[in-house]
Every structure is written in C-alpha cells, then in structure tokens.
Write a protein that holds these residues in place. Sequence first.
Motif, PDB file in Angstrom:
ATOM      1  N   UNK A 146       0.699  -1.233   0.076  1.00 27.46           N
ATOM      2  CA  UNK A 146       0.065   0.229  -0.096  1.00 27.46           C
ATOM      3  C   UNK A 146       0.926   1.157  -0.032  1.00 27.46           C
ATOM      4  N   UNK A 147       0.528   2.263  -0.801  1.00 24.78           N
ATOM      5  CA  UNK A 147       1.149   3.379  -0.825  1.00 24.78           C
ATOM      6  C   UNK A 147       1.756   4.134   0.474  1.00 24.78           C
ATOM      7  N   UNK A 148       0.830   4.114   1.472  1.00 22.92           N
ATOM      8  CA  UNK A 148       1.194   4.774   2.836  1.00 22.92           C
ATOM      9  C   UNK A 148       2.038   3.962   3.568  1.00 22.92           C
ATOM     10  N   UNK A 149       2.751   2.871   2.978  1.00 21.97           N
ATOM     11  CA  UNK A 149       3.962   2.132   3.793  1.00 21.97           C
ATOM     12  C   UNK A 149       5.058   2.128   2.678  1.00 21.97           C
ATOM     13  N   UNK A 150       5.110   2.835   1.815  1.00 22.74           N
ATOM     14  CA  UNK A 150       6.414   2.987   0.709  1.00 22.74           C
ATOM     15  C   UNK A 150       7.325   3.557   1.379  1.00 22.74           C
ATOM     16  N   UNK A 151       7.233   4.794   2.071  1.00 21.81           N
ATOM     17  CA  UNK A 151       8.170   5.508   2.673  1.00 21.81           C
ATOM     18  C   UNK A 151       8.889   4.644   3.693  1.00 21.81           C
ATOM     19  N   UNK A 166       8.673  -1.814 -10.891  1.00 22.60           N
ATOM     20  CA  UNK A 166       7.360  -1.826 -11.355  1.00 22.60           C
ATOM     21  C   UNK A 166       6.256  -1.563 -10.314  1.00 22.60           C
ATOM     22  N   UNK A 167       5.610  -0.510 -10.456  1.00 20.40           N
ATOM     23  CA  UNK A 167       4.544  -0.188  -9.319  1.00 20.40           C
ATOM     24  C   UNK A 167       3.158  -0.941  -9.588  1.00 20.40           C
ATOM     25  N   UNK A 168       2.864  -1.617  -8.540  1.00 22.41           N
ATOM     26  CA  UNK A 168       1.430  -2.050  -8.545  1.00 22.41           C
ATOM     27  C   UNK A 168       0.881  -1.263  -7.304  1.00 22.41           C
ATOM     28  N   UNK A 169       1.276  -0.313  -6.952  1.00 18.54           N
ATOM     29  CA  UNK A 169       0.588   0.582  -5.758  1.00 18.54           C
ATOM     30  C   UNK A 169      -0.186   1.493  -6.356  1.00 18.54           C
ATOM     31  N   UNK A 170      -1.652   1.221  -5.891  1.00 17.88           N
ATOM     32  CA  UNK A 170      -2.719   2.152  -6.554  1.00 17.88           C
ATOM     33  C   UNK A 170      -3.054   3.352  -5.334  1.00 17.88           C
ATOM     34  N   UNK A 171      -2.156   4.172  -5.071  1.00 13.43           N
ATOM     35  CA  UNK A 171      -2.479   5.238  -4.396  1.00 13.43           C
ATOM     36  C   UNK A 171      -1.235   6.238  -4.224  1.00 13.43           C
ATOM     37  N   UNK A 172      -1.072   7.127  -3.265  1.00 16.39           N
ATOM     38  CA  UNK A 172      -0.106   7.968  -3.045  1.00 16.39           C
ATOM     39  C   UNK A 172       0.601   7.778  -1.824  1.00 16.39           C
ATOM     40  N   UNK A 173       1.835   8.463  -1.686  1.00 17.28           N
ATOM     41  CA  UNK A 173       2.544   8.456  -0.534  1.00 17.28           C
ATOM     42  C   UNK A 173       1.986   9.517   0.366  1.00 17.28           C
TER      43      UNK A 173
END
Length: 327
Positions: free
Chosen positions: A81-86, A103-110
């Motif tokens: 999930x994008x909120x865990x990328x950082x 390759x991003x399979x993330x469907x959100x924003x940071x």
Amino acid sequence: MKTIGVIGGGSWGTALVSLLSNENSKTYWCVRTQHHIDNIIEEKRNKKYLPNCFIDPSKVLLTTSVIDLINASDILIVATPAEFLLNTFKNIHKDDLVGKSIISATKGVVPQRNLTPYKFFQEIYNKVDYGVISGPCHAEEIAMSRRSYLTFSAQNDRVSSLIISQMTNHFVSVKKSNDVFGTELSAILKNIYALLVGVCHGLGYGDNFLSVLISSSASELGKIIYSIDPKERKISDSAYLGDLLVTCYSLHSRNRKFGNFIGRGYSIKNTKESMNMVAEGYNATKCIHELLGANAENYPILKTTYNILYKNTSPKNQIKTLENIIN
C-alpha cells in the motif's frame, strides 16, 4: 532470464506472485514477518489476505528483507500500500536501484510526502527505470482464475515483453502501454471516484444516479490527467475507464466500501477501524486536491469528495449540491 521480485504480502502482491511463479522461473517475494512466511509455506496460500489463491512454495523464494530481495532481483514489483512505501524503502538508496527496473503495482499516493509512486521513486533515483501495472483487475478474481485483464505501462520494451509474457495465461490478458504517468494517475483517481460512489450508495442513491456520477467521473478523470500531463490518450480504454468502472461497481472494492461507511453515517476514524485493508482513495483525495491547487475548484466531483473527507461537511448536503452540477 531476468529475476523478478515482488515486495508486498497483501492480496494484490499475492495475486501477482501466483501469476509470476511458474515452471520456467522462481519469483522472489518479500513479506513483513517470518510468521507470515511460515504460514504461506505451510498452508500453500496467503490465508490472511487472499485465502483462495494457491501458492506453490517450491516456485517462490520468500524473505523478510527488502534489501536482500532488491539485491537478488533485476525487476522489482512493488505491491505494498502506498502509505507504507516510505517505511518500506527508508533504508534504500540510489545505488541500490541502479540497473534495476521498478514496477509499481501500488494504487495510491505516499501520504507522508504527498507524492505519486513515480515521483517517490524518482526522489530516490532520478533515472529510475519505471513501469506501472494497472487494471481493470481485482486480486480476488485472479485467485479464482476468472477472466481478467491487466495493463502494463513502461518505456522499457524488453521489460514490457518479459512481464507481459510472464503474466499472460489462459485467463489473464495483458495490454501494453507506454503511458506510464497517465495510467498511474488514473489508478489513483479512480479510487477517489469509487469512494464517492460508495458514499452515495450509503446515502441511498440508486443505480440511475450512480451511473451518471460514474460517467461524469470518467470525464473529470480525463480532464485532470490532461491538465497534469497534457498529451492525447483514449480515456475509454480499459486502463482508464475499465479500471474506473470495476472499482466503482465491484463489491470487492475497498474504496467503495470505505465510502459506503461514510454515507451510512460512520466517522472517518470508525470507518478506518472497521476495515482490514487500506482504502487508497482517502489519502489520494488530499494529495490530488493539493497537487491541483486553485484549479481543484474546476473539478466538482473531486472537490465534493475532499469536502466530505477533510472539511467535515455533511455528505448528504454535498451530494445534493452535486446533483445539480453533473449531467
């Protein structure tokens, strides 16, 4: 043959691993805990997130170390999930990504940085070789081997050919695209609109209104993408309109479910506590609204979603106003 690694032990990461692991290659897979690894190996499935999806442990190399997976893989598919990328990439630096394809399979924003995934990885390494996996597709239907469609967007033709060949099978078709930024942005925006569709459903609106709302959302989505990345694209293509439709209508959609809670009178806090999965549209609404700045006023459906989620305004009153704007 390039080696592929998947980062993320949720439902989408699990579905992608099931597609990639085959007779010709082994897939590296990074999940958060050793306990999670032990369960996957023992049960031959990810019982917590996607229990219907069979995983052959002999075809998967599991680890809890992101840097170990990066070192072992040529192509990194990021499905957290994008909120865990950082937090996931907090110890990863430019030198770790040189020569790798992300390759991003993330469907959100940071949300901590108000960045799209592409911009986030560019901040780590500004010459990152980047691509995007998008829908229209739900992990749950991949698990059930139902006919599904993916879109793979990248500038690197060799990586495109490899990923498409690895993921295509008797029930999955993969379409090639070079609109990396547009497909990623569409995958972010569709969650915002699906969330508002859920709000309306929770308020008791029927299919007649929802169909007009979704049609207007598709038009607004195209205008926003063009305003940020002005180039010609066919919004009726499956990567844009198809992905929007499945996210707005499907009972698998976590964003629609999140909005439904709000429409039924739940608070944001209670809604978050009630759901076991992240609804990316919540953070995305704030990010895109701020990215557009004063121009956000030109996009009434986005603005309505923002007002409901972040201005503590009445969903009923906001949608009543929107009724007279969309057509």
